[in-house]
Design a protein around this motif. Structure first.
Motif, PDB file in Angstrom:
ATOM      1  N   THR A  99       0.828  -1.216   0.000  1.00 28.67           N
ATOM      2  CA  THR A  99       0.000   0.000   0.000  1.00 28.67           C
ATOM      3  C   THR A  99       0.854   1.254   0.000  1.00 28.67           C
ATOM      4  O   THR A  99       0.602   2.190  -0.768  1.00 28.67           O
ATOM      5  CB  THR A  99      -0.922  -0.001   1.228  1.00 28.67           C
ATOM      6  N   LEU A 100       1.880   1.285   0.871  1.00 27.34           N
ATOM      7  CA  LEU A 100       2.734   2.473   0.959  1.00 27.34           C
ATOM      8  C   LEU A 100       3.542   2.653  -0.323  1.00 27.34           C
ATOM      9  O   LEU A 100       3.695   3.776  -0.816  1.00 27.34           O
ATOM     10  CB  LEU A 100       3.663   2.345   2.162  1.00 27.34           C
ATOM     11  N   THR A 101       4.055   1.550  -0.887  1.00 28.67           N
ATOM     12  CA  THR A 101       4.816   1.652  -2.136  1.00 28.67           C
ATOM     13  C   THR A 101       3.926   2.125  -3.277  1.00 28.67           C
ATOM     14  O   THR A 101       4.324   2.993  -4.077  1.00 28.67           O
ATOM     15  CB  THR A 101       5.442   0.291  -2.490  1.00 28.67           C
ATOM     16  N   ASN A 102       2.725   1.582  -3.359  1.00 25.87           N
ATOM     17  CA  ASN A 102       1.798   1.978  -4.419  1.00 25.87           C
ATOM     18  C   ASN A 102       1.414   3.442  -4.281  1.00 25.87           C
ATOM     19  O   ASN A 102       1.311   4.171  -5.275  1.00 25.87           O
ATOM     20  CB  ASN A 102       0.555   1.090  -4.357  1.00 25.87           C
ATOM     21  N   ARG A 103       1.229   3.874  -3.066  1.00 29.12           N
ATOM     22  CA  ARG A 103       0.913   5.294  -2.806  1.00 29.12           C
ATOM     23  C   ARG A 103       2.053   6.193  -3.262  1.00 29.12           C
ATOM     24  O   ARG A 103       1.830   7.253  -3.850  1.00 29.12           O
ATOM     25  CB  ARG A 103       0.652   5.456  -1.311  1.00 29.12           C
ATOM     26  N   THR A 104       3.292   5.750  -3.030  1.00 32.40           N
ATOM     27  CA  THR A 104       4.460   6.531  -3.454  1.00 32.40           C
ATOM     28  C   THR A 104       4.563   6.590  -4.974  1.00 32.40           C
ATOM     29  O   THR A 104       4.848   7.645  -5.557  1.00 32.40           O
ATOM     30  CB  THR A 104       5.744   5.910  -2.871  1.00 32.40           C
ATOM     31  N   VAL A 105       4.352   5.438  -5.623  1.00 33.34           N
ATOM     32  CA  VAL A 105       4.436   5.380  -7.091  1.00 33.34           C
ATOM     33  C   VAL A 105       3.416   6.329  -7.716  1.00 33.34           C
ATOM     34  O   VAL A 105       3.719   7.056  -8.680  1.00 33.34           O
ATOM     35  CB  VAL A 105       4.221   3.931  -7.570  1.00 33.34           C
ATOM     36  N   LYS A 106       2.198   6.346  -7.189  1.00 29.10           N
ATOM     37  CA  LYS A 106       1.169   7.246  -7.720  1.00 29.10           C
ATOM     38  C   LYS A 106       1.538   8.705  -7.490  1.00 29.10           C
ATOM     39  O   LYS A 106       1.307   9.560  -8.347  1.00 29.10           O
ATOM     40  CB  LYS A 106      -0.173   6.931  -7.069  1.00 29.10           C
ATOM     41  N   LYS A 107       2.132   8.975  -6.336  1.00 34.19           N
ATOM     42  CA  LYS A 107       2.506  10.355  -6.019  1.00 34.19           C
ATOM     43  C   LYS A 107       3.619  10.863  -6.933  1.00 34.19           C
ATOM     44  O   LYS A 107       3.663  12.046  -7.294  1.00 34.19           O
ATOM     45  CB  LYS A 107       2.966  10.412  -4.560  1.00 34.19           C
ATOM     46  N   LEU A 108       4.540   9.953  -7.345  1.00 32.40           N
ATOM     47  CA  LEU A 108       5.666  10.351  -8.202  1.00 32.40           C
ATOM     48  C   LEU A 108       5.268  10.485  -9.671  1.00 32.40           C
ATOM     49  O   LEU A 108       6.088  10.905 -10.492  1.00 32.40           O
ATOM     50  CB  LEU A 108       6.801   9.325  -8.079  1.00 32.40           C
ATOM     51  N   ASP A 109       4.034  10.104 -10.013  1.00 34.12           N
ATOM     52  CA  ASP A 109       3.544  10.226 -11.390  1.00 34.12           C
ATOM     53  C   ASP A 109       4.449   9.466 -12.362  1.00 34.12           C
ATOM     54  O   ASP A 109       5.023  10.014 -13.299  1.00 34.12           O
ATOM     55  CB  ASP A 109       3.453  11.701 -11.795  1.00 34.12           C
ATOM     56  N   LEU A 110       4.567   8.150 -12.107  1.00 35.88           N
ATOM     57  CA  LEU A 110       5.411   7.287 -12.943  1.00 35.88           C
ATOM     58  C   LEU A 110       4.576   6.501 -13.948  1.00 35.88           C
ATOM     59  O   LEU A 110       4.877   5.348 -14.261  1.00 35.88           O
ATOM     60  CB  LEU A 110       6.206   6.322 -12.053  1.00 35.88           C
ATOM     61  N   ASN A 111       3.560   7.123 -14.467  1.00 37.65           N
ATOM     62  CA  ASN A 111       2.682   6.437 -15.411  1.00 37.65           C
ATOM     63  C   ASN A 111       3.383   6.109 -16.724  1.00 37.65           C
ATOM     64  O   ASN A 111       3.053   5.123 -17.389  1.00 37.65           O
ATOM     65  CB  ASN A 111       1.450   7.298 -15.704  1.00 37.65           C
ATOM     66  N   VAL A 112       4.359   6.933 -17.114  1.00 39.59           N
ATOM     67  CA  VAL A 112       5.066   6.736 -18.382  1.00 39.59           C
ATOM     68  C   VAL A 112       6.570   6.735 -18.107  1.00 39.59           C
ATOM     69  O   VAL A 112       7.067   7.572 -17.342  1.00 39.59           O
ATOM     70  CB  VAL A 112       4.721   7.841 -19.399  1.00 39.59           C
ATOM     71  N   SER A 113       7.282   5.787 -18.719  1.00 42.59           N
ATOM     72  CA  SER A 113       8.741   5.730 -18.619  1.00 42.59           C
ATOM     73  C   SER A 113       9.351   5.999 -19.986  1.00 42.59           C
ATOM     74  O   SER A 113       8.797   5.587 -21.014  1.00 42.59           O
ATOM     75  CB  SER A 113       9.204   4.355 -18.112  1.00 42.59           C
ATOM     76  N   TYR A 114      10.512   6.663 -19.989  1.00 44.63           N
ATOM     77  CA  TYR A 114      11.175   7.072 -21.225  1.00 44.63           C
ATOM     78  C   TYR A 114      12.560   6.417 -21.291  1.00 44.63           C
ATOM     79  O   TYR A 114      13.277   6.362 -20.290  1.00 44.63           O
ATOM     80  CB  TYR A 114      11.321   8.593 -21.275  1.00 44.63           C
ATOM     81  N   TYR A 115      12.936   5.955 -22.492  1.00 42.58           N
ATOM     82  CA  TYR A 115      14.205   5.237 -22.658  1.00 42.58           C
ATOM     83  C   TYR A 115      14.901   5.689 -23.946  1.00 42.58           C
ATOM     84  O   TYR A 115      14.261   6.205 -24.868  1.00 42.58           O
ATOM     85  CB  TYR A 115      13.974   3.726 -22.741  1.00 42.58           C
TER      86      TYR A 115
END
Length: 832
Positions: A99-115
């Motif tokens: 739950t805490l990790t998922n909350r952090t991921v959503k807060k960081l706005d990591l919906n898209v990754s760039y390479y």
């Protein structure tokens, strides 16, 4: 002194330098070591160059030690150290929670990754991407699909996608969505688009916009791609971080995370610790929020009553003239007002007690969000202590349940305590409610008494007093609730987390954990040394052929006469054709060694045999006879291999008459002796193959033949069949002064050789010696001449270039040029 004993003593002295033989064994493979180390370093370099780097970032959190603040009665059976350890484990569990990790991921706005892809290396750009993807979160997006993007110019880009079995992701529900018709979804995109232009399809909707990085770096024609992330899968990926106590005596936790992008890893770890502290504050604010909600609900109820009372009072005052009251009447009114204020407080408290009673009766296993009495202005120590004790017991039970089952004895004991405290709390609340009702009845009776006295006042004054009394009561309740709400809001605003971030994760503190470049180079060097050693040792261990002098020494105690190096000549008569060659020097060394066994006799009979066919006994016999002939002595070579004669082929002579025909009486003594092309060397062939060679050799005529030979020749060399196949050689050994047992390097079988040697030793045959044939020398070992390390382990000091390496004795042998021409790689594969 006995010459044979001198020879044995010399061998014993040589055995004291076995470590030199071991050194030269590995020295022969120096090029193999160099090549292996070079290849290993190249592999390490390529691995370091093209392996995606993994970095580790760390953060430290201080967890408040709550053991000292707990009620000792709630910790019966538990030590303070154990309680502290449990508290740390609970906090570790919270930090590692999905739950805490998922909350952090959503807060960081990591919906898209760039390479970006460059030189076979894929690098995550994170915040260094020259563009940003803006998508419609209400529209489904294809998760984990690579959208390859090529920037053509400042306004346009090209998008390419080829994907099968695409999974769509819903960013409002945060879950994957199956295709409605159940068919597999495929994506195929190849189009040019402008930055800021929406790209819309039933399976996606997004646009690319330029950011500041677009104008600061070289972006054109770079191979870039972006991916829509499945946040659930991304959460599992990020949840691989570790949390460990810094020390058993401290309540410090160290968080570490490993990732390929330092900035992203730092942001995640800092975001996680911030969300962890925010969760602590939110948990503390639950009480204040519950209190404010309760007060708001009460304010809604009292607000209508207050407004009606206020309007009624204003209307009455506007429509009626009210005279000033007398002093005594004024005192009565003031007293009534005081009672009304007390009544309002009692009413508010009564509502809280009713709320608390319902809460205790309906609570299911938790009491962490109950409104504490102090927040409502109730200073009841017993009530507050009971609620505090019950809260601690529930907290202790939840911690214990992490590692125990419900049937665990300590859990049962805690349940019993909780039930007891709840019963005591409920009884206390019921008593307070009863007491409060009595107090309200008393105040109401006192108010009724005062109102009866007011009844003597004029009707207008009485009505005004009644209206004002209702208004003052509602106003007092409203004012009290407003004060308590303000206090709860202040408490909420002033709440701080119990825990604290000691060290935030930093880019500068990141360390590379993979690949370890220096370690990889060290490992490459170590492997470059160890692998050849394993190869050499393993080759020796699994090889059943005789390779080294030590192999012979382990299998027999018989003395080793010497060695014969490998011949590159096509002919068997190498001594006669190349008297200055190194192999000729080998036979000269053997001739000198045999003098020990002849005790300096002018005449000597030497028997040559072996364990099996192909070990070179005939080759040794021919060239040993040749070396004696070149020495100027009358030499006779006897071909006593009656079963498989072949000497006549090497000399170009006939085999029509020989030993076999003489022994059966068909040939004369003078007829069987043939002259060779080598001066001082005569040869007696085996003759036609008889049906009974062993019986012929055992006949008396054989002894008679040897007596004649000894009269006519100085040195007699006997070539016999292999001992491991037939007994012919054993029958002839009684005529020989020295017996030479030939074994061949990398050919003779250890087991066969050892078995035959044991049989020979049991027979106590005198003057038996071992000669090692076909020693292969390289350019490196050849330079040692016949000193230490001539390629086989030992030498005897005969010849040239004793221990001086390549160059000192070079040029003395006619085949030195051939040794020089052999390449390193040819020798490498030959050794291998």
């Amino acid at each position: 002194m006995d010459t044979r004993q001198d020879f044995i003593d010399q061998q014993q002295r040589e055995e004291s330098v076995d470590y030199k033989a071991l050194f030269f064994k590995f020295y022969r493979y120096w090029y193999f070591f160099v090549l292996t180390i070079f290849v290993a370093l190249i592999i390490a370099f390529l691995f370091n160059r093209y392996t995606k780097a993994v970095y580790e970032v760390k953060s430290t959190v201080l967890v408040e030690d709550q053991s000292s603040a707990l009620d000792p009665q709630a910790l019966i059976g538990f030590s303070v150290g154990g309680r502290q350890e449990q508290n740390l484990q609970n906090e570790i569990g919270i930090l590692k929670s999905y739950t805490l990790t998922n909350r952090t991921v959503k807060k960081l706005d990591l919906n898209v990754s760039y390479y970006s892809e460059d030189d076979f290396i894929t690098k995550e750009l994170y915040d260094e991407s020259p563009f940003r993807v803006v998508f419609d979160s209400t529209h489904l997006q294809p998760a984990n699909v690579k959208f390859y993007t090529t920037i053509n110019n400042d306004n346009q880009y090209e998008l390419e996608v080829e994907a099968e079995d695409v999974k769509l992701y819903d960013y409002t529900e945060y879950k994957e969505v199956e295709n409605e018709n159940g068919e597999e979804i495929s994506l195929s995109i190849d189009k040019k688009a402008a930055f800021g232009q929406w790209l819309t399809d039933e399976n996606y909707k997004f646009k690319l916009i330029k950011n500041a990085k677009f104008f600061t770096g070289e972006t054109k024609n770079k191979k870039l791609y972006f991916v829509f992330n499945n946040l659930n899968a991304l959460t599992k990926q990020f949840n691989s971080f570790t949390v460990e106590p810094v020390d058993r005596e401290a309540s410090l936790l160290e968080l570490s995370y490993r990732g390929s992008n330092v900035k992203k890893s730092v942001d995640f770890l800092n975001g996680l610790t911030n969300e962890y502290l925010q969760r602590d504050v939110e948990k503390k604010n639950q009480v204040s929020i519950k209190t404010i909600d309760f007060i708001n609900s009460q304010l809604e109820e009292i607000r209508d009553s207050l407004q009606k009372a206020e309007m009624k009072l204003q209307t009455f005052r506007a429509n009626n003239e009210v005279m000033n009251l007398e002093f005594q009447a004024q005192q009565v009114f003031e007293h009534v007002r005081e009672l009304q204020t007390k009544k309002s407080e009692l009413l508010v408290k009564a509502k809280y007690y009713k709320y608390l009673q319902d809460y205790i009766q309906n609570s299911q296993g938790k009491i962490d969000d109950v409104i504490v009495p102090s927040s409502m202005g109730i200073e009841d120590e017993v009530l507050g202590e009971l609620i505090k004790t019950l809260t601690k017991l529930y907290s202790e039970k939840s911690e214990l349940m992490f590692a125990a089952e419900a049937e665990y004895p300590k859990v049962k004991a805690l349940n019993q305590k909780i039930q007891t405290v709840k019963q005591n709390l409920l009884e206390n609340v019921n008593n307070i409610i009863n007491t409060s009702e009595i107090a309200l009845k008393d105040i109401n009776s006192r108010i009724d008494e005062l109102e009866s006295r007011i009844g003597n006042l004029p009707r207008t004054q009485r009505e005004l007093f009644s209206i004002e009394r209702k208004f003052k009561l509602s106003d007092a309740i409203y004012t009290l609730l407003m004060e308590k709400r303000s206090e709860a809001q202040i408490t909420k605003a002033s709440n701080l987390p119990d825990n604290e971030i000691i060290d935030k994760a930093r880019d500068s503190a990141a360390s590379t954990v993979f690949p370890k470049k220096s370690l990889n180079y060290i490992i490459a060097i170590v492997l470059g040394i160890i692998l050849p050693i394993i190869y050499i040792v393993g080759k020796d261990y699994f090889n059943d052929k005789i390779i080294e002098r030590q192999d012979v020494e382990k299998l027999t105690s018989l003395p080793i006469l010497g060695h014969i190096i490998h011949s590159r000549k096509e002919t068997a008569t190498v001594v006669a054709e190349s008297p200055k060659s190194s192999i000729s020097e080998s036979f000269r060394a053997i001739r000198t060694s045999l003098q020990y066994f002849g005790e300096a006799k002018d005449k000597q009979i030497i028997l040559v045999t072996s364990t099996m066919v192909g070990e070179g006994k005939t080759f040794v016999s021919i060239n040993l006879a040749s070396i004696y002939a070149l020495y100027g002595r009358r030499t006779l070579l006897l071909g006593f291999d009656l079963r498989k004669p072949k000497i006549y082929q090497d000399f170009g002579l006939t085999n029509t008459e020989g030993i076999s025909s003489y022994l059966i009486g068909k040939s004369n003594y003078e007829d069987i002796i043939q002259e060779s092309s080598i001066a001082n060397l005569d040869i007696v062939m085996a003759g036609p193959v008889p049906p009974n060679p062993a019986e012929l050799i055992a006949s008396d005529k054989t002894q008679e033949l040897f007596e004649k030979f000894k009269e006519d020749f100085d040195y007699i060399i006997i070539d016999t069949p292999p001992v491991g196949l037939v007994t012919d050689a054993l029958l002839l050994m009684k005529y020989a002064d020295a017996k030479v047992f030939v074994t061949r390097q990398n050919y003779s079988n250890k087991n066969i050789f050892g078995s035959i040697m044991k049989d020979v030793e049991r027979r106590n045959i005198p003057n038996m010696n071992i000669l090692i044939n076909d020693i292969k020398l390289s350019k490196t070992t050849y330079g040692y001449g016949y000193g230490y390390g001539y390629g086989y382990g030992y030498g005897y000091g005969y010849g040239y270039g004793y221990g001086y390496g390549y160059g000192y004795g070079y040029g003395y042998y006619s085949d030195d040029k051939e040794m020089e021409k052999e390449s390193v790689f040819k020798r490498l594969f030959k050794k291998s």
